[in-house]
Write a protein that holds these residues in place. Sequence first.
Motif, mmCIF file in Angstrom:
data_model
loop_
_atom_site.group_PDB
_atom_site.id
_atom_site.type_symbol
_atom_site.label_atom_id
_atom_site.label_comp_id
_atom_site.label_asym_id
_atom_site.label_seq_id
_atom_site.Cartn_x
_atom_site.Cartn_y
_atom_site.Cartn_z
ATOM 1 N N GLY A 68 0.815 -1.208 0.000
ATOM 2 C CA GLY A 68 0.000 0.000 0.000
ATOM 3 C C GLY A 68 0.849 1.258 0.000
ATOM 4 O O GLY A 68 0.506 2.256 -0.655
ATOM 5 N N LEU A 69 1.966 1.232 0.721
ATOM 6 C CA LEU A 69 2.871 2.385 0.749
ATOM 7 C C LEU A 69 3.453 2.645 -0.639
ATOM 8 O O LEU A 69 3.517 3.800 -1.092
ATOM 9 C CB LEU A 69 3.990 2.144 1.758
ATOM 10 N N VAL A 70 3.850 1.577 -1.317
ATOM 11 C CA VAL A 70 4.388 1.727 -2.679
ATOM 12 C C VAL A 70 3.312 2.296 -3.606
ATOM 13 O O VAL A 70 3.570 3.212 -4.405
ATOM 14 C CB VAL A 70 4.907 0.379 -3.207
ATOM 15 N N ASN A 71 2.104 1.760 -3.517
ATOM 16 C CA ASN A 71 0.996 2.298 -4.321
ATOM 17 C C ASN A 71 0.807 3.782 -4.059
ATOM 18 O O ASN A 71 0.644 4.580 -4.996
ATOM 19 C CB ASN A 71 -0.301 1.559 -3.992
ATOM 20 N N GLY A 72 0.808 4.159 -2.785
ATOM 21 C CA GLY A 72 0.581 5.546 -2.423
ATOM 22 C C GLY A 72 1.688 6.464 -2.902
ATOM 23 O O GLY A 72 1.421 7.561 -3.429
ATOM 24 N N LEU A 73 2.936 6.053 -2.729
ATOM 25 C CA LEU A 73 4.064 6.892 -3.135
ATOM 26 C C LEU A 73 4.098 7.093 -4.648
ATOM 27 O O LEU A 73 4.325 8.206 -5.132
ATOM 28 C CB LEU A 73 5.379 6.270 -2.653
ATOM 29 N N LEU A 74 3.871 6.025 -5.403
ATOM 30 C CA LEU A 74 3.862 6.142 -6.859
ATOM 31 C C LEU A 74 2.716 7.032 -7.330
ATOM 32 O O LEU A 74 2.874 7.827 -8.256
ATOM 33 C CB LEU A 74 3.742 4.752 -7.503
ATOM 34 N N THR A 75 1.565 6.899 -6.681
ATOM 35 C CA THR A 75 0.393 7.680 -7.073
ATOM 36 C C THR A 75 0.552 9.156 -6.743
ATOM 37 O O THR A 75 0.311 10.030 -7.588
ATOM 38 C CB THR A 75 -0.871 7.128 -6.380
ATOM 39 N N MET B 249 0.305 -3.019 -10.153
ATOM 40 C CA MET B 249 0.668 -3.743 -8.936
ATOM 41 C C MET B 249 -0.081 -5.080 -8.860
ATOM 42 O O MET B 249 0.490 -6.103 -8.447
ATOM 43 C CB MET B 249 0.363 -2.901 -7.707
ATOM 44 N N SER B 250 -1.331 -5.087 -9.253
ATOM 45 C CA SER B 250 -2.121 -6.320 -9.240
ATOM 46 C C SER B 250 -1.499 -7.371 -10.147
ATOM 47 O O SER B 250 -1.370 -8.551 -9.772
ATOM 48 C CB SER B 250 -3.556 -6.024 -9.683
ATOM 49 N N THR B 251 -1.097 -6.950 -11.350
ATOM 50 C CA THR B 251 -0.470 -7.883 -12.287
ATOM 51 C C THR B 251 0.856 -8.394 -11.744
ATOM 52 O O THR B 251 1.169 -9.595 -11.840
ATOM 53 C CB THR B 251 -0.248 -7.187 -13.641
ATOM 54 N N LEU B 252 1.637 -7.493 -11.157
ATOM 55 C CA LEU B 252 2.921 -7.874 -10.568
ATOM 56 C C LEU B 252 2.734 -8.897 -9.454
ATOM 57 O O LEU B 252 3.426 -9.925 -9.388
ATOM 58 C CB LEU B 252 3.632 -6.633 -10.035
ATOM 59 N N LEU B 253 1.790 -8.635 -8.566
ATOM 60 C CA LEU B 253 1.558 -9.527 -7.430
ATOM 61 C C LEU B 253 1.018 -10.881 -7.882
ATOM 62 O O LEU B 253 1.329 -11.912 -7.282
ATOM 63 C CB LEU B 253 0.583 -8.875 -6.446
ATOM 64 N N ALA B 254 0.197 -10.879 -8.924
ATOM 65 C CA ALA B 254 -0.307 -12.157 -9.450
ATOM 66 C C ALA B 254 0.849 -13.018 -9.945
ATOM 67 O O ALA B 254 0.864 -14.250 -9.747
ATOM 68 C CB ALA B 254 -1.311 -11.903 -10.573
ATOM 69 N N GLY B 255 1.832 -12.374 -10.594
ATOM 70 C CA GLY B 255 3.006 -13.108 -11.041
ATOM 71 C C GLY B 255 3.844 -13.615 -9.883
ATOM 72 O O GLY B 255 4.335 -14.755 -9.895
#
Length: 342
Positions: A128-135, A149-155
């Motif tokens: 969540g922190l990474v999502n927030g900082l990038l956004t 991020m969803s695609t990355l985590l699925a991999g």
Amino acid sequence: MTTREGVTTSATDGPTPPAQPTPRRRASGRLEALALPLTWLAVIIVFSIIETDTFFTSANASSILASQAVLVVVTLGLIVPLIAGDFDLSIGAVVGVSALTVAILNVQHGWNIWAAIVAALLIGAVIGLVNGLLTVLLGIESLIVTLGMSTLLAGIALWISAANTITGVDETLSDIVITYRLFGIPMAFYYAIAFALILWYVFSFTPLGQRLLVVGRNREVARLSGIRVSTLRIGALMTSSLVAALGGVLTAGTSGSAGPTTGLDLMLPAFAAAFLGSTTIKPGRFNPWGTVIAVYFLVTGITGLQLLGLQSFVQNIFYGVALILAVSFSQIIRRRKMSRST
């Protein structure tokens, strides 16, 4: 009467106060706020009449309430960034990675179940922190960041699980999630309701909740008012991922296992419930109790249709239609409120 800077005044009365809602408008507002709960009640009555032996039973009610606890928790976490005006499309993948973290650390590496849970929650917070900082810091749309991020985590989930389902999670977790019951309903349901109560209190009675609402309505106004918009947006996305990680922990406790596709099917129902929930209780605003009602309204309809003999594909159709209609109704309500205020 004179007009000065857009304000109508009178020599004796001063500024004209804003028009008060008429009794008819107040009644219309109440009916609008209660439309979904009343519809839910009607659906329950109809299916109870049609399928008395299978639908209208305590076992079915308990199953409905407990089976959707994870979805309730995840959707409640999702509405936090939605209230702030951001989207989090990574929630389903975070659920999966969290559940896998618990399973891998506990089963394959022998970690204590509580240590594995803490690790899973920390991973969720970091995502969540990474999502927030990038956004916020890079100015990228949250929709794009969290989809990536969803695609990355699925991999990553496919990689760390070696495409296998990991079973044998410590039964201590299963005990506190589904084995222990109150009034015949697994504890997972009560955890979800407790979380809804906490969110309701935060948004209704705390400065933090009020500031988040202001940020979602108009970020520039919030910034000029001294509100730390960037901090709140990052915090909202962190909260969403942390709560999704908690949903992953509950998932691991419910099934005692986790696989590479765990949680990925939660994104569509979560968004459908979040937007549908914004049309009830407090129409035009994402709110905890509306979210809870929306989740159980949707699953009640799906369960009833499946008991009537419809196949599992009805679930995707139901959620898809619900999302489209919910977003449409939400926009209609928001525009109506704006026109009334002007």
